[in-house]
Design a protein around this motif. Structure first.
Motif, PDB file in Angstrom:
ATOM      1  N   HIS A 129     -14.455   3.536  15.922  1.00 36.90           N
ATOM      2  CA  HIS A 129     -13.144   2.939  16.128  1.00 36.90           C
ATOM      3  C   HIS A 129     -12.217   3.268  14.965  1.00 36.90           C
ATOM      4  O   HIS A 129     -12.664   3.601  13.867  1.00 36.90           O
ATOM      5  N   LEU A 130     -10.916   3.151  15.229  1.00 33.82           N
ATOM      6  CA  LEU A 130      -9.891   3.386  14.214  1.00 33.82           C
ATOM      7  C   LEU A 130      -8.871   2.254  14.271  1.00 33.82           C
ATOM      8  O   LEU A 130      -8.601   1.711  15.340  1.00 33.82           O
ATOM      9  N   TRP A 131      -8.340   1.915  13.109  1.00 30.75           N
ATOM     10  CA  TRP A 131      -7.171   1.041  13.081  1.00 30.75           C
ATOM     11  C   TRP A 131      -5.931   1.918  13.196  1.00 30.75           C
ATOM     12  O   TRP A 131      -5.735   2.837  12.417  1.00 30.75           O
ATOM     13  N   GLN A 132      -5.100   1.613  14.182  1.00 34.32           N
ATOM     14  CA  GLN A 132      -3.796   2.255  14.289  1.00 34.32           C
ATOM     15  C   GLN A 132      -2.745   1.259  13.820  1.00 34.32           C
ATOM     16  O   GLN A 132      -2.527   0.218  14.453  1.00 34.32           O
ATOM     17  N   VAL A 133      -2.121   1.568  12.695  1.00 32.66           N
ATOM     18  CA  VAL A 133      -1.068   0.721  12.147  1.00 32.66           C
ATOM     19  C   VAL A 133       0.231   1.502  12.263  1.00 32.66           C
ATOM     20  O   VAL A 133       0.327   2.629  11.758  1.00 32.66           O
ATOM     21  N   GLY A 134       1.205   0.932  12.936  1.00 35.02           N
ATOM     22  CA  GLY A 134       2.394   1.722  13.225  1.00 35.02           C
ATOM     23  C   GLY A 134       3.696   0.956  13.147  1.00 35.02           C
ATOM     24  O   GLY A 134       3.732  -0.279  13.108  1.00 35.02           O
ATOM     25  N   LEU A 135       4.771   1.720  13.131  1.00 37.49           N
ATOM     26  CA  LEU A 135       6.137   1.214  13.170  1.00 37.49           C
ATOM     27  C   LEU A 135       6.896   1.957  14.256  1.00 37.49           C
ATOM     28  O   LEU A 135       6.806   3.178  14.354  1.00 37.49           O
ATOM     29  N   THR A 153      -3.886  -7.328   3.608  1.00 44.09           N
ATOM     30  CA  THR A 153      -3.134  -6.073   3.668  1.00 44.09           C
ATOM     31  C   THR A 153      -1.908  -6.227   4.557  1.00 44.09           C
ATOM     32  O   THR A 153      -0.815  -5.750   4.224  1.00 44.09           O
ATOM     33  N   GLU A 154      -2.078  -6.911   5.687  1.00 42.78           N
ATOM     34  CA  GLU A 154      -0.947  -7.127   6.585  1.00 42.78           C
ATOM     35  C   GLU A 154       0.149  -7.942   5.890  1.00 42.78           C
ATOM     36  O   GLU A 154       1.345  -7.634   6.019  1.00 42.78           O
ATOM     37  N   LYS A 155      -0.242  -8.955   5.143  1.00 44.24           N
ATOM     38  CA  LYS A 155       0.735  -9.784   4.451  1.00 44.24           C
ATOM     39  C   LYS A 155       1.512  -8.967   3.420  1.00 44.24           C
ATOM     40  O   LYS A 155       2.739  -9.091   3.299  1.00 44.24           O
ATOM     41  N   ARG A 156       0.802  -8.117   2.666  1.00 46.98           N
ATOM     42  CA  ARG A 156       1.465  -7.286   1.662  1.00 46.98           C
ATOM     43  C   ARG A 156       2.424  -6.297   2.311  1.00 46.98           C
ATOM     44  O   ARG A 156       3.526  -6.050   1.819  1.00 46.98           O
ATOM     45  N   LEU A 157       1.989  -5.699   3.429  1.00 47.53           N
ATOM     46  CA  LEU A 157       2.847  -4.727   4.105  1.00 47.53           C
ATOM     47  C   LEU A 157       4.094  -5.399   4.670  1.00 47.53           C
ATOM     48  O   LEU A 157       5.204  -4.883   4.528  1.00 47.53           O
ATOM     49  N   MET A 191       6.529  -6.131   1.935  1.00 50.80           N
ATOM     50  CA  MET A 191       7.242  -4.935   1.493  1.00 50.80           C
ATOM     51  C   MET A 191       8.314  -4.536   2.504  1.00 50.80           C
ATOM     52  O   MET A 191       9.445  -4.181   2.132  1.00 50.80           O
ATOM     53  N   LEU A 192       7.984  -4.603   3.799  1.00 45.85           N
ATOM     54  CA  LEU A 192       8.944  -4.244   4.830  1.00 45.85           C
ATOM     55  C   LEU A 192      10.162  -5.157   4.803  1.00 45.85           C
ATOM     56  O   LEU A 192      11.289  -4.724   5.056  1.00 45.85           O
ATOM     57  N   LEU A 193       9.925  -6.417   4.474  1.00 45.50           N
ATOM     58  CA  LEU A 193      11.022  -7.377   4.435  1.00 45.50           C
ATOM     59  C   LEU A 193      12.036  -7.035   3.354  1.00 45.50           C
ATOM     60  O   LEU A 193      13.224  -7.341   3.466  1.00 45.50           O
ATOM     61  N   ARG A 194      11.568  -6.343   2.307  1.00 53.43           N
ATOM     62  CA  ARG A 194      12.458  -5.962   1.212  1.00 53.43           C
ATOM     63  C   ARG A 194      13.200  -4.656   1.497  1.00 53.43           C
ATOM     64  O   ARG A 194      14.098  -4.278   0.754  1.00 53.43           O
ATOM     65  N   ARG A 195      12.772  -3.954   2.527  1.00 52.47           N
ATOM     66  CA  ARG A 195      13.379  -2.653   2.842  1.00 52.47           C
ATOM     67  C   ARG A 195      14.462  -2.802   3.898  1.00 52.47           C
ATOM     68  O   ARG A 195      14.530  -3.776   4.628  1.00 52.47           O
ATOM     69  N   LYS A 196      15.312  -1.793   3.999  1.00 55.48           N
ATOM     70  CA  LYS A 196      16.313  -1.741   5.068  1.00 55.48           C
ATOM     71  C   LYS A 196      15.855  -0.714   6.091  1.00 55.48           C
ATOM     72  O   LYS A 196      15.357   0.349   5.722  1.00 55.48           O
ATOM     73  N   PRO A 197      16.078  -0.970   7.386  1.00 52.15           N
ATOM     74  CA  PRO A 197      16.553  -2.221   7.966  1.00 52.15           C
ATOM     75  C   PRO A 197      15.432  -3.266   8.031  1.00 52.15           C
ATOM     76  O   PRO A 197      14.270  -2.927   8.220  1.00 52.15           O
ATOM     77  N   LYS A 231       9.601  -6.660  12.362  1.00 55.13           N
ATOM     78  CA  LYS A 231       9.326  -7.040  13.748  1.00 55.13           C
ATOM     79  C   LYS A 231       8.725  -5.886  14.536  1.00 55.13           C
ATOM     80  O   LYS A 231       8.189  -6.089  15.630  1.00 55.13           O
ATOM     81  N   CYS A 232       8.851  -4.674  14.017  1.00 55.63           N
ATOM     82  CA  CYS A 232       8.379  -3.498  14.747  1.00 55.63           C
ATOM     83  C   CYS A 232       7.009  -3.025  14.273  1.00 55.63           C
ATOM     84  O   CYS A 232       6.545  -1.961  14.654  1.00 55.63           O
ATOM     85  N   LEU A 233       6.369  -3.823  13.426  1.00 53.66           N
ATOM     86  CA  LEU A 233       5.046  -3.472  12.918  1.00 53.66           C
ATOM     87  C   LEU A 233       3.979  -3.859  13.928  1.00 53.66           C
ATOM     88  O   LEU A 233       4.021  -4.941  14.520  1.00 53.66           O
ATOM     89  N   SER A 234       3.019  -2.972  14.147  1.00 50.72           N
ATOM     90  CA  SER A 234       1.905  -3.269  15.043  1.00 50.72           C
ATOM     91  C   SER A 234       0.615  -2.733  14.448  1.00 50.72           C
ATOM     92  O   SER A 234       0.623  -1.779  13.659  1.00 50.72           O
ATOM     93  N   ALA A 235      -0.477  -3.369  14.809  1.00 53.22           N
ATOM     94  CA  ALA A 235      -1.803  -2.909  14.378  1.00 53.22           C
ATOM     95  C   ALA A 235      -2.790  -3.218  15.483  1.00 53.22           C
ATOM     96  O   ALA A 235      -2.800  -4.322  16.026  1.00 53.22           O
TER      97      ALA A 235
END
Length: 305
Positions: free
Chosen positions: A5-11, A60-64, A67-73, A78-82
């Motif tokens: 199996h693989l983890w797919q983490v995406g935006l 890891t999800e919390k850290r990511l 970080m996303l919250l500090r970035r634009k846009p 809300k578009c993060l999925s795993a």
């Protein structure tokens, strides 16, 4: 994580922000990200695939997300999925998305599972998608491939440099089309490994000089000159390494630039003109601008300061 199996983490992001999202995920996880953009789509799916059990967890999800919250846009959060996917499901999904590419009557690029076959006189490249690198489907790579075919003069010796080779698709295409010699360089060790494997698959490894290196660290002038240089790079890197690219282009040669957001193209074009290069052709596709610049045979270089 279950074996196989693989983890797919995406935006899921707008097409014109896919490269930035790719760099963000790559830097965070320490592995290259891949980008999938469907034809005529307004958004792109940017993903990393993690094989290690510790690669994705609550911390890891919390850290990511932080970080996303500090970035634009900020809506990136809300578009993060795993999701956990079977390795064979990942492979099968690519079979739905990756179709053979025909660059006129000169070149066919197909995955190993495709039944497509070249027409008379058409060169064939076999290229399967990997976890990290693409297959020529991106509009900027497509542009470079068409320019490679257009610039080829049968019976004439033409040297080619692939700056930022990635999967090696452009270097392999050049070798198959008859360019000689062919050089390919990338800073990323994983890219070099992927390119080497693809070159072996297509039996052109002896015709390509593949190197790992930082273009910006090369001397501004080199002994080896090239008739065609493809630089499928982001705008900032293109501008940084323009002295090295210019210093290796033969008079009358073509510099094909891609990987540039349309809103950044003017800056790249101005830099090329400062080095005496003339715009010969350009194209915009889904927010990306690609172009071909020519170094006039008799024009002397005059950098503006």
């Amino acid at each position: 994580m279950k074996q196989g199996h693989l983890w797919q983490v995406g935006l899921d992001v707008p097409v014109d922000q896919a490269e930035e999202a790719s760099r963000l995920l790559s830097a965070f996880f320490g592995v290259p990200a891949c980008i999938y953009t469907a034809a005529e789509a307004a958004t792109a799916e940017v993903s990393v695939y993690l094989e290690e059990p510790v690669g994705w967890n609550d911390a890891t999800e919390k850290r990511l997300r932080s970080m996303l919250l500090r970035r634009k846009p900020r809506w990136w959060q809300k578009c993060l999925s795993a999701r956990l996917i079977k390795r064979e499901d990942w492979a099968e999904s690519w079979k739905k998305h990756f179709h053979p590419l025909r660059i006129g009557s000169a070149l066919l690029i197909r995955p190993s599972w495709s039944r497509a076959r070249p027409v008379a006189g058409q060169k064939e490249m076999i290229l399967d998608p990997g976890l990290s690198f693409g297959t020529g489907q991106h509009p900027t790579t497509w542009y470079c491939l068409r320019q490679l075919v257009s610039a080829r003069r049968v019976g004439r010796r033409q040297a080619f440099l692939d700056a930022g080779t990635g999967s090696g698709v452009l270097a392999i295409a050049a070798a198959l089309l008859g360019y000689q010699p062919v050089w390919a360089v990338d800073y990323d060790a994983e890219a070099v490994r992927a390119a080497r494997a693809n070159m072996r698959l297509n039996k052109v490894q002896e015709r390509i000089k593949l190197m790992r290196g930082d273009l910006t660290a090369w001397p501004a002038a080199g002994r080896r000159r090239f008739d065609v240089i493809c630089a499928n790079l982001t705008a900032d890197i293109l501008i940084q390494c323009m002295p090295q690219l210019f210093g290796r282009l033969n008079p009358g040669g073509k510099l094909v630039v891609a990987g540039i957001l349309a809103i950044q193209f003017k800056e790249v074009a101005d830099c090329c003109r400062d080095f005496g290069l003339e715009l010969a052709h350009h194209q915009t596709s889904r927010g990306w601008r690609s172009a071909t610049f020519v170094l006039p045979p008799a024009k002397k270089f005059c950098r503006k300061f």
